[in-house]
Each structure stands twice: as structure tokens, then as C-alpha cells.
Design a protein around this motif. Sequence first.
Motif, PDB file in Angstrom:
ATOM      1  N   LYS A  93      14.971  13.452 -52.649  1.00  0.00           N
ATOM      2  CA  LYS A  93      16.350  13.268 -52.243  1.00  0.00           C
ATOM      3  C   LYS A  93      16.670  11.775 -52.189  1.00  0.00           C
ATOM      4  O   LYS A  93      15.763  10.945 -52.035  1.00  0.00           O
ATOM      5  N   PRO A  94      17.963  11.399 -52.310  1.00  0.00           N
ATOM      6  CA  PRO A  94      18.325   9.972 -52.364  1.00  0.00           C
ATOM      7  C   PRO A  94      17.772   9.141 -51.213  1.00  0.00           C
ATOM      8  O   PRO A  94      17.295   8.020 -51.435  1.00  0.00           O
ATOM      9  N   HIS A  95      17.822   9.664 -49.982  1.00  0.00           N
ATOM     10  CA  HIS A  95      17.341   8.853 -48.860  1.00  0.00           C
ATOM     11  C   HIS A  95      15.825   8.663 -48.907  1.00  0.00           C
ATOM     12  O   HIS A  95      15.304   7.638 -48.472  1.00  0.00           O
ATOM     13  N   LYS A  96      15.101   9.648 -49.469  1.00  0.00           N
ATOM     14  CA  LYS A  96      13.654   9.499 -49.610  1.00  0.00           C
ATOM     15  C   LYS A  96      13.313   8.530 -50.742  1.00  0.00           C
ATOM     16  O   LYS A  96      12.337   7.786 -50.658  1.00  0.00           O
ATOM     17  N   VAL A  97      14.125   8.554 -51.788  1.00  0.00           N
ATOM     18  CA  VAL A  97      13.925   7.593 -52.876  1.00  0.00           C
ATOM     19  C   VAL A  97      14.075   6.173 -52.348  1.00  0.00           C
ATOM     20  O   VAL A  97      13.277   5.284 -52.645  1.00  0.00           O
ATOM     21  N   LEU A  98      15.103   5.978 -51.538  1.00  0.00           N
ATOM     22  CA  LEU A  98      15.353   4.651 -50.976  1.00  0.00           C
ATOM     23  C   LEU A  98      14.224   4.227 -50.053  1.00  0.00           C
ATOM     24  O   LEU A  98      13.755   3.084 -50.105  1.00  0.00           O
ATOM     25  N   ARG A  99      13.774   5.155 -49.210  1.00  0.00           N
ATOM     26  CA  ARG A  99      12.765   4.817 -48.191  1.00  0.00           C
ATOM     27  C   ARG A  99      11.367   4.672 -48.772  1.00  0.00           C
ATOM     28  O   ARG A  99      10.625   3.774 -48.368  1.00  0.00           O
ATOM     29  N   ARG A 100      10.994   5.516 -49.713  1.00  0.00           N
ATOM     30  CA  ARG A 100       9.620   5.538 -50.194  1.00  0.00           C
ATOM     31  C   ARG A 100       9.390   4.756 -51.484  1.00  0.00           C
ATOM     32  O   ARG A 100       8.275   4.316 -51.745  1.00  0.00           O
ATOM     33  N   VAL A 101      10.431   4.606 -52.280  1.00  0.00           N
ATOM     34  CA  VAL A 101      10.262   3.958 -53.588  1.00  0.00           C
ATOM     35  C   VAL A 101      10.919   2.585 -53.642  1.00  0.00           C
ATOM     36  O   VAL A 101      10.289   1.598 -54.035  1.00  0.00           O
ATOM     37  N   VAL A 102      12.197   2.532 -53.240  1.00  0.00           N
ATOM     38  CA  VAL A 102      12.965   1.311 -53.433  1.00  0.00           C
ATOM     39  C   VAL A 102      12.669   0.259 -52.362  1.00  0.00           C
ATOM     40  O   VAL A 102      12.338  -0.890 -52.676  1.00  0.00           O
ATOM     41  N   LEU A 103      12.789   0.644 -51.086  1.00  0.00           N
ATOM     42  CA  LEU A 103      12.655  -0.350 -50.017  1.00  0.00           C
ATOM     43  C   LEU A 103      11.295  -1.048 -49.976  1.00  0.00           C
ATOM     44  O   LEU A 103      11.242  -2.260 -49.739  1.00  0.00           O
ATOM     45  N   PRO A 104      10.146  -0.345 -50.158  1.00  0.00           N
ATOM     46  CA  PRO A 104       8.865  -1.071 -50.146  1.00  0.00           C
ATOM     47  C   PRO A 104       8.810  -2.208 -51.163  1.00  0.00           C
ATOM     48  O   PRO A 104       8.264  -3.278 -50.878  1.00  0.00           O
ATOM     49  N   GLN A 105       9.385  -1.975 -52.351  1.00  0.00           N
ATOM     50  CA  GLN A 105       9.402  -3.026 -53.362  1.00  0.00           C
ATOM     51  C   GLN A 105      10.458  -4.085 -53.054  1.00  0.00           C
ATOM     52  O   GLN A 105      10.213  -5.282 -53.220  1.00  0.00           O
ATOM     53  N   ALA A 106      11.611  -3.626 -52.597  1.00  0.00           N
ATOM     54  CA  ALA A 106      12.698  -4.557 -52.312  1.00  0.00           C
ATOM     55  C   ALA A 106      12.340  -5.499 -51.166  1.00  0.00           C
ATOM     56  O   ALA A 106      12.646  -6.695 -51.214  1.00  0.00           O
ATOM     57  N   LEU A 107      11.686  -4.973 -50.134  1.00  0.00           N
ATOM     58  CA  LEU A 107      11.339  -5.806 -48.975  1.00  0.00           C
ATOM     59  C   LEU A 107      10.412  -6.946 -49.380  1.00  0.00           C
ATOM     60  O   LEU A 107      10.548  -8.073 -48.890  1.00  0.00           O
ATOM     61  N   GLN A 108       9.463  -6.659 -50.253  1.00  0.00           N
ATOM     62  CA  GLN A 108       8.554  -7.701 -50.711  1.00  0.00           C
ATOM     63  C   GLN A 108       9.297  -8.801 -51.468  1.00  0.00           C
ATOM     64  O   GLN A 108       8.995  -9.986 -51.341  1.00  0.00           O
ATOM     65  N   ARG A 109      10.309  -8.409 -52.240  1.00  0.00           N
ATOM     66  CA  ARG A 109      11.079  -9.378 -53.004  1.00  0.00           C
ATOM     67  C   ARG A 109      12.096 -10.107 -52.133  1.00  0.00           C
ATOM     68  O   ARG A 109      12.498 -11.224 -52.447  1.00  0.00           O
ATOM     69  N   MET A 110      12.533  -9.460 -51.058  1.00  0.00           N
ATOM     70  CA  MET A 110      13.510 -10.080 -50.162  1.00  0.00           C
ATOM     71  C   MET A 110      12.889 -11.149 -49.265  1.00  0.00           C
ATOM     72  O   MET A 110      13.581 -12.077 -48.838  1.00  0.00           O
ATOM     73  N   LEU A 111      11.604 -11.013 -48.956  1.00  0.00           N
ATOM     74  CA  LEU A 111      10.993 -11.864 -47.933  1.00  0.00           C
ATOM     75  C   LEU A 111      11.130 -13.360 -48.192  1.00  0.00           C
ATOM     76  O   LEU A 111      11.570 -14.092 -47.293  1.00  0.00           O
TER      77      LEU A 111
END
Length: 226
Positions: free
Chosen positions: A131-149
Motif C-alpha cells: 500500500k502507498p503508506h507502506k511503500v513510503l515507510r519501508r522503501v522510500v523514507l529509509p533511502q530518502a533519510l540517508q540522502r537528506m542528512l
Amino acid sequence: MNYDWDFGAVWAYRQMLLEGALGTMRIAAVAILMGVVIGALLATMRLSKLRWLAYPALWFTEFYRNTPPLVHFFWAFYALPVILGVSLDPYAAAIIALSTQSGAFYAEVFRGGVISVERGQWEGARALGMKPHKVLRRVVLPQALQRMLPPFMERSFELIKTTALASTLAYSDLLYQAMQVNSITFRPLEVYTFVAGIFFITLLALSMLAHLLESRLSRASYQTAR
């Protein structure tokens, strides 16, 4: 030119400078927390397909990114009370100026981190039935957070340095207290060297912690990929 350095005169007023340093840390911490909330909200609006949400967020961020920080302080302290019909003390005005300014920059950091994740990963996760919220939480955010830091920490460092502008509103931050000490001791070289040293040590320590955190996130991401 021979100059007789005397930090003893500054050390005698260390209590005033300590109070100023605590004042700087207080507004920086509150402004970062509020800026993260504002930035997350603005980033969500910018990513929305609804123009009535995306456009106001775009205008807000562009305004703060293209106007001087000092203007934000003066506007919050002198203009905002007139518009709202309320009275703001220097602390409140400084918080408003810093948090809205940092929120605009954090918004671009968050938005950039999310859109940097390849579209194929979104589509692949959706194809697996997530589901979209799981995609965001499990796939997108882990990668995005590393790039945002890195940009997030860089912006936070800039915010901490920008807190010095709060002294123009007579808020008792480190620079304001340093000016008071200088008016007593008449030792500007020692006073402002001391202030520069405090900022340098503080930001260097935070930078080292940020690099440590970034390294740990990179290792965790590598182990997860394996």
C-alpha cells in the motif's frame, strides 16, 4: 603591531557569556524543531498534485530563500505585532523568524530527498502489492533519510550561526552578551575571539556527530541491501 592579549578580562564575565550561550542554544533548538515541522508540512504540500496546496508552499519557500535573514527578524519583531495586534518579545520574534526561515529550507531538503528515490522503486513496491503508506515507510523514507542528512545538518549549522542576528532585537544570546561584556571591558579582540571559539567548537562537535550518524546509516543501508 604588538597587542597585549588579556583573556582574563573576558573570563571574569564568563557567567554572562554562559547565559548568552544557553540563550543561543535555546532558540536554536526550538527553531530547529519548529522548522522541521513546518518543513515537513511544506514539503508535503509541494509534493501534492493539488495546485491550491502546492503553489502557496512554493511561494512561501521562494520568499524565504530569496530574502535576507535580517529582514525576517525585523519583520517579525516590528511588523508582525502591528498586523496581528499582539506584542512579541525578542525571544518570540527570533523564534518566528528562525523557524519559518529554516522551515522553508528544510522543506526543499525533505522534498529533494523524497523525489531523489527512483520512480521505479515506487512502482516495483506497488506491483508487489504494498500500500502507498507502506511503500513510503519501508522503501522510500529509509533511502530518502540517508540522502537528506547531509543537507539537513548543513542547514541546521547555518541556522545556529544565524541565531547571532537575534542580538539585533536585544535578545540575550551569545553575541548580545558579548557586546555587553565588550562595553565593560573594552577588549573586543578577546571577546569576539572567545565568541568565535564557542561557535567553532560547538559546530565542529555537531559536525563530527553528523558524520558518525551518516556513516552508521550507510553501513545499515549496506547490510540491509545484502
